[in-house]
Enzyme design. Structure first.
Site, PDB file in Angstrom:
ATOM      1  N   ASP A 122       4.101  -0.946  11.267  1.00  0.00           N
ATOM      2  CA  ASP A 122       3.605   0.380  10.900  1.00  0.00           C
ATOM      3  C   ASP A 122       3.020   1.007  12.157  1.00  0.00           C
ATOM      4  O   ASP A 122       2.277   0.347  12.893  1.00  0.00           O
ATOM      5  CB  ASP A 122       2.538   0.281   9.810  1.00  0.00           C
ATOM      6  CG  ASP A 122       2.250   1.653   9.242  1.00  0.00           C
ATOM      7  OD1 ASP A 122       2.783   1.968   8.158  1.00  0.00           O
ATOM      8  OD2 ASP A 122       1.519   2.413   9.891  1.00  0.00           O
ATOM      9  N   SER A 158       6.858   7.444  12.723  1.00  0.00           N
ATOM     10  CA  SER A 158       6.823   6.143  12.036  1.00  0.00           C
ATOM     11  C   SER A 158       7.585   5.047  12.780  1.00  0.00           C
ATOM     12  O   SER A 158       8.475   5.304  13.587  1.00  0.00           O
ATOM     13  CB  SER A 158       7.426   6.332  10.650  1.00  0.00           C
ATOM     14  OG  SER A 158       7.990   5.157  10.174  1.00  0.00           O
ATOM     15  N   ARG A 206      -0.458  13.001   9.992  1.00  0.00           N
ATOM     16  CA  ARG A 206       0.854  13.619  10.264  1.00  0.00           C
ATOM     17  C   ARG A 206       1.080  14.817   9.354  1.00  0.00           C
ATOM     18  O   ARG A 206       0.788  14.739   8.162  1.00  0.00           O
ATOM     19  CB  ARG A 206       1.980  12.598  10.034  1.00  0.00           C
ATOM     20  CG  ARG A 206       2.015  11.583  11.145  1.00  0.00           C
ATOM     21  CD  ARG A 206       3.152  10.603  11.056  1.00  0.00           C
ATOM     22  NE  ARG A 206       3.045   9.745  12.217  1.00  0.00           N
ATOM     23  CZ  ARG A 206       3.392   8.466  12.262  1.00  0.00           C
ATOM     24  NH1 ARG A 206       3.924   7.892  11.197  1.00  0.00           N
ATOM     25  NH2 ARG A 206       3.241   7.772  13.368  1.00  0.00           N
ATOM     26  N   ASP A 215       0.796  -1.229   0.000  1.00  0.00           N
ATOM     27  CA  ASP A 215       0.000   0.000   0.000  1.00  0.00           C
ATOM     28  C   ASP A 215       0.830   1.282   0.000  1.00  0.00           C
ATOM     29  O   ASP A 215       0.349   2.341  -0.377  1.00  0.00           O
ATOM     30  CB  ASP A 215      -0.950   0.006   1.210  1.00  0.00           C
ATOM     31  CG  ASP A 215      -0.211  -0.182   2.528  1.00  0.00           C
ATOM     32  OD1 ASP A 215       1.029  -0.343   2.515  1.00  0.00           O
ATOM     33  OD2 ASP A 215      -0.864  -0.183   3.595  1.00  0.00           O
ATOM     34  N   HIS A 216       2.093   1.190   0.405  1.00  0.00           N
ATOM     35  CA  HIS A 216       2.894   2.415   0.523  1.00  0.00           C
ATOM     36  C   HIS A 216       3.581   2.781  -0.800  1.00  0.00           C
ATOM     37  O   HIS A 216       3.427   3.872  -1.311  1.00  0.00           O
ATOM     38  CB  HIS A 216       3.962   2.245   1.609  1.00  0.00           C
ATOM     39  CG  HIS A 216       3.458   2.457   2.995  1.00  0.00           C
ATOM     40  ND1 HIS A 216       2.502   1.664   3.573  1.00  0.00           N
ATOM     41  CD2 HIS A 216       3.788   3.375   3.942  1.00  0.00           C
ATOM     42  CE1 HIS A 216       2.256   2.092   4.803  1.00  0.00           C
ATOM     43  NE2 HIS A 216       3.023   3.134   5.051  1.00  0.00           N
ATOM     44  N   ARG A 269       9.412   2.919  11.094  1.00  0.00           N
ATOM     45  CA  ARG A 269      10.436   2.444  10.143  1.00  0.00           C
ATOM     46  C   ARG A 269      11.755   2.135  10.841  1.00  0.00           C
ATOM     47  O   ARG A 269      12.376   3.006  11.447  1.00  0.00           O
ATOM     48  CB  ARG A 269      10.619   3.471   9.014  1.00  0.00           C
ATOM     49  CG  ARG A 269      11.080   4.845   9.452  1.00  0.00           C
ATOM     50  CD  ARG A 269      10.953   5.870   8.328  1.00  0.00           C
ATOM     51  NE  ARG A 269       9.559   6.206   8.077  1.00  0.00           N
ATOM     52  CZ  ARG A 269       9.134   7.386   7.644  1.00  0.00           C
ATOM     53  NH1 ARG A 269       9.993   8.349   7.381  1.00  0.00           N
ATOM     54  NH2 ARG A 269       7.852   7.616   7.457  1.00  0.00           N
TER      55      ARG A 269
HETATM   56  C1  MIC Z   1       3.993   6.616   8.207  1.00  0.00           C
HETATM   57  O1  MIC Z   1       2.814   6.923   8.270  1.00  0.00           O
HETATM   58  O2  MIC Z   1       4.906   7.354   8.598  1.00  0.00           O
HETATM   59  C2  MIC Z   1       4.353   5.252   7.624  1.00  0.00           C
HETATM   60  C3  MIC Z   1       4.975   5.494   6.313  1.00  0.00           C
HETATM   61  O3  MIC Z   1       3.199   4.498   7.446  1.00  0.00           O
HETATM   62  C4  MIC Z   1       5.304   4.571   8.604  1.00  0.00           C
HETATM   63  C5  MIC Z   1       5.883   3.319   8.109  1.00  0.00           C
HETATM   64  C6  MIC Z   1       7.033   3.511   7.190  1.00  0.00           C
HETATM   65  O4  MIC Z   1       7.835   4.417   7.371  1.00  0.00           O
HETATM   66  O5  MIC Z   1       7.153   2.714   6.256  1.00  0.00           O
HETATM   67  C7  MIC Z   1       4.675   4.292   9.981  1.00  0.00           C
HETATM   68  O6  MIC Z   1       3.755   4.958  10.356  1.00  0.00           O
HETATM   69  O7  MIC Z   1       5.185   3.430  10.707  1.00  0.00           O
HETATM   70 FE1  SF4 Z   2      -0.081   4.903   5.001  1.00  0.00          FE
HETATM   71 FE2  SF4 Z   2       1.217   5.652   7.199  1.00  0.00          FE
HETATM   72 FE3  SF4 Z   2      -0.263   7.387   5.804  1.00  0.00          FE
HETATM   73 FE4  SF4 Z   2      -1.452   5.485   7.145  1.00  0.00          FE
HETATM   74  S1  SF4 Z   2      -0.236   7.141   7.995  1.00  0.00           S
HETATM   75  S2  SF4 Z   2      -1.926   6.114   5.074  1.00  0.00           S
HETATM   76  S3  SF4 Z   2      -0.023   3.797   6.936  1.00  0.00           S
HETATM   77  S4  SF4 Z   2       1.601   6.369   5.118  1.00  0.00           S
END
Ligand code: MIC
Ligand code: SF4
Length: 645
Positions: free
Chosen positions: A119, A535, A379, A64-65, A537
């Site tokens: 995630d 995140s 975010r 999905d990312h 990550r």
């Molecule tokens: C995000 O919303 O920051 C992400 C991208 O979903 C991350 C995961 C990632 O960095 O791949 C998260 O929330 O953990």
């Molecule tokens: Fe995707 Fe993270 Fe955004 Fe949710 S917050 S839509 S998991 S990138």
């Protein structure tokens, strides 16, 4: 003494430790999820553990990312994840099926179960009464292998909801109100448990909006009870058999209490650049806007989309605004297509995006220079949108949609009466985009498909007894993992390639950091409070590991990032006296003697600033297990050592 719902589920899953708040506990994990941007590393790590089949009740991998596919890398990652899942027993949600948290809520989440996901927004599952926690990829790999997951036994905060939301005020405004009151640090070490009469007025997707964005509080997770509303939702998803009623005892004792009268709430917005910088829409005023984005795992449910379509009906998006909409899942998109709401959106001029994270993680739709963008996301960290000087405001879908029509920030309550939006009695259930794994006795027939961008992950060495290293970077408070390891369309394709992605480490703060750290060989990063928020990550730990970072020294850490540092074998230390932060500068050479002994036995280490000639104490507040992990050189070495014993 009665128990909270959190305590009930946690104690049922307890396999190590005691339910003493603040102490480390180990819990059994029933379900796991991964997404593709963290998934390749998680599956490489799972592979390195040598466990043939996952041991959870259900593990699902979502794509999905990274769905922009502007080069071969993303598509190679999808094929790799698809093949490794097929072999090792993981269900594979194909690209197009939707955002992991939305789909998991619809199709797989079960009240009373534990879920960890690579995630940070995994707590979305709390909307359906799960203990659902965001974790690093390595922790998820271990859980897939049947290993225990460790957390600090949390305090439980009662969020008592009374009253009922006014028309056009929504679940997003509830979580924005919580963030306004508690801040991005307010949830650290805590679970937010929602109770009270107001809970009954909220549908499961609305509850999930709240538990999803609870991640921004720094909380371990958030949870709602499982009640008749949960049963109706599961029934409409054709899985009523997954329903169990669950709630806190009436005499449960909570550590803190927050009271929110839903009837008093008004539309809110989180202003740049933090989810807790919350003001009311009226207070901000009729600000002219350039862009509106509706979607993300926070606000992309059918109910959200139906409200948006209603607001757009018969209108045209303001000529100065670009509106894009990403429905959260194939189920949502399909239903919008069937009931005509999609046609309404298209006709109003909305740019329809695929069901994926998309612009939420900077995968396209970056705003114009200094652009003002309203988003229904969770975010708004600086630079995350892909435009460094853009200003991102986080709002509800209702506020977003009406503002897109008007061209300026608008209080949706101006629309007057609101029709009754209710969830359908039956969702459109079609799991044809979820590929089941192959039978265990046929797993040898599956070939793992690896692309050239997929490189092995770095492994740390056992801890050295002495560290002498320069400070390669000094940063301030609230550094997010988006600062440490930025995402976006250019950098995300490198998630499977730590040597390459490391070249962008801290690019938002200081582009020269990677080359400097490499030149220094070994180094230490100094940070302020709430370091590593956001995140999950693990790249934010693996890239520094690759660049030679031995210790990160801060005023305080965010939970998941601290765990990721330990998993990577990097020491997370905090200043015993915060004033020492001001005495250190970038470039100072720090010396720490007796590192291994200290990690084994002590709560503090002495650091000598050789450049300025003074010494100071740092705390290493770690559990036994975390100490052993650091000594072994990270979680994988630790797991290997233990299985050899
Ligand atoms: C995000 O919303 O920051 C992400 C991208 O979903 C991350 C995961 C990632 O960095 O791949 C998260 O929330 O953990
Ligand atoms: Fe995707 Fe993270 Fe955004 Fe949710 S917050 S839509 S998991 S990138």
């Amino acid at each position: 003494m009665g128990l909270t719902l959190t305590e009930k589920i946690l104690s049922k899953h307890l396999v190590e430790g005691e339910m003493i708040k603040g102490s480390e506990i180990g819990i059994k994990i029933d379900q796991t999820l991964t997404q593709d941007a963290t998934g390749t590393m998680a599956y490489l790590e799972f592979e390195a553990m040598g466990v043939p089949r996952v041991k959870t009740e259900k593990s699902v991998a979502y794509i999905d990312h990274n769905t922009l596919q502007s080069g071969f890398e993303n598509a190679d990652d999808h094929r790799f994840i698809g093949s490794i899942c097929k072999k090792h027993g993981v269900y594979f949600s194909r690209p197009g099926n939707g955002i992991c948290h939305q789909v998991h809520l619809e199709r797989f989440g079960k009240p009373g179960k534990t879920l960890i996901g690579s995630d940070s927004h995994t707590p979305t599952g709390g909307g359906i009464g799960m203990i659902a926690i965001g974790a690093g990829g390595m922790d998820v790999a271990v859980a897939m292998g049947g290993g225990t997951y460790y957390i600090t036994c949390p305090k439980v905060v009662k969020i008592n909801l009374t009253g009922k939301l006014s028309p056009w005020v929504s679940a997003k405004d509830i979580i924005l109100e919580v963030l306004k009151r508690l801040s991005v640090k307010g949830g650290v070490g805590k679970v937010m448990e929602y109770t009270g009469e107001g809970v009954k007025t909220l549908s499961v997707p609305e509850r999930a909006t709240i538990t999803n964005m609870g991640a921004e509080l720094g909380a371990t997770t958030s949870i709602f009870p499982s009640d008749e509303i949960t049963r109706e939702f599961l029934k409409a998803q054709q899985r009523e058999e997954d329903y169990v009623p669950l709630s806190a005892d009436s005499d449960a004792v909570y550590d803190e209490e927050v009271n929110i009268n839903l009837s008093e709430l008004v539309p809110l917005a989180a202003c740049p650049h933090s989810p807790d910088n919350v003001k009311s829409v009226d207070e901000i005023g009729k600000m002219k806007i350039d862009q509106v984005l509706i979607g993300s795992c926070t606000n992309s449910s059918l109910l959200d989309m139906l409200k948006v379509a209603h607001i757009l009906e018969g209108k045209t998006v303001n000529p100065d605004v670009s509106l894009a909409i990403a429905p959260g899942s194939k189920q949502v998109l399909n239903m919008l297509a069937q009931n005509g709401a999609l046609a309404t959106m298209i006709s109003a001029g909305a740019r329809i995006l695929e069901s994926a994270c998309g612009p939420c993680i900077g995968m396209g739709q970056s705003p114009n220079s200094a652009g003002i963008s309203l988003r229904t996301f969770n975010r708004n960290f600086e630079g995350r949108s892909g435009t460094k000087d853009a200003k991102i405001y986080l709002v509800s879908p209702e506020t977003a949609a009406i503002s897109a029509i008007n061209g300026y920030l608008t209080n949706p309550c101006e629309m007057g009466d609101m029709p009754d939006f209710v969830l359908p009695e039956k969702f459109l259930v079609n799991d044809n985009m979820v590929v089941a794994p192959i039978e265990e006795d046929k797993m040898d027939t599956v070939e793992i498909l690896r692309g050239p961008n997929i490189k092995p992950f770095p492994v740390s060495k056992p801890m050295e007894s002495e560290i002498t290293a320069g400070v390669s970077l000094k940063v301030g408070d609230n550094i997010t993992t988006d600062h440490i390891m930025p995402a976006g369309a250019k950098i995300l394709p490198l998630r499977s390639n730590i040597p390459k992605i490391s070249e962008y480490c801290f690019a938002v703060c200081d582009e020269s950091f990677p080359s400097r750290a490499k030149e220094m060989g070994k180094s230490i990063i100094v940070g302020g409070s709430n370091y590593g928020q956001g995140s999950s990550r693990e790249h934010a730990a693996l890239a520094p590991l690759y660049l030679g970072v031995k210790m990160v020294l801060t005023k305080s850490f965010a939970r998941i990032h601290m765990a990721n540092l330990i998993n990577a074998g990097i020491i997370p230390a905090t200043f015993k006296n915060e004033a020492d932060y001001d005495r250190i500068d970038g470039g100072d050479v720090l010396e720490i003697k007796g590192v291994t002994d200290g990690i084994k036995n002590a709560d503090t280490l002495t650091v000598i600033d050789k450049t300025k000639n003074f010494d100071f104490e740092v705390s290493i507040d770690l559990s036994e297990r975390q100490r052993e992990m650091l000594l072994a050189g990270g979680l994988l070495n630790y797991t290997k050592n233990n299985s050899n014993k």
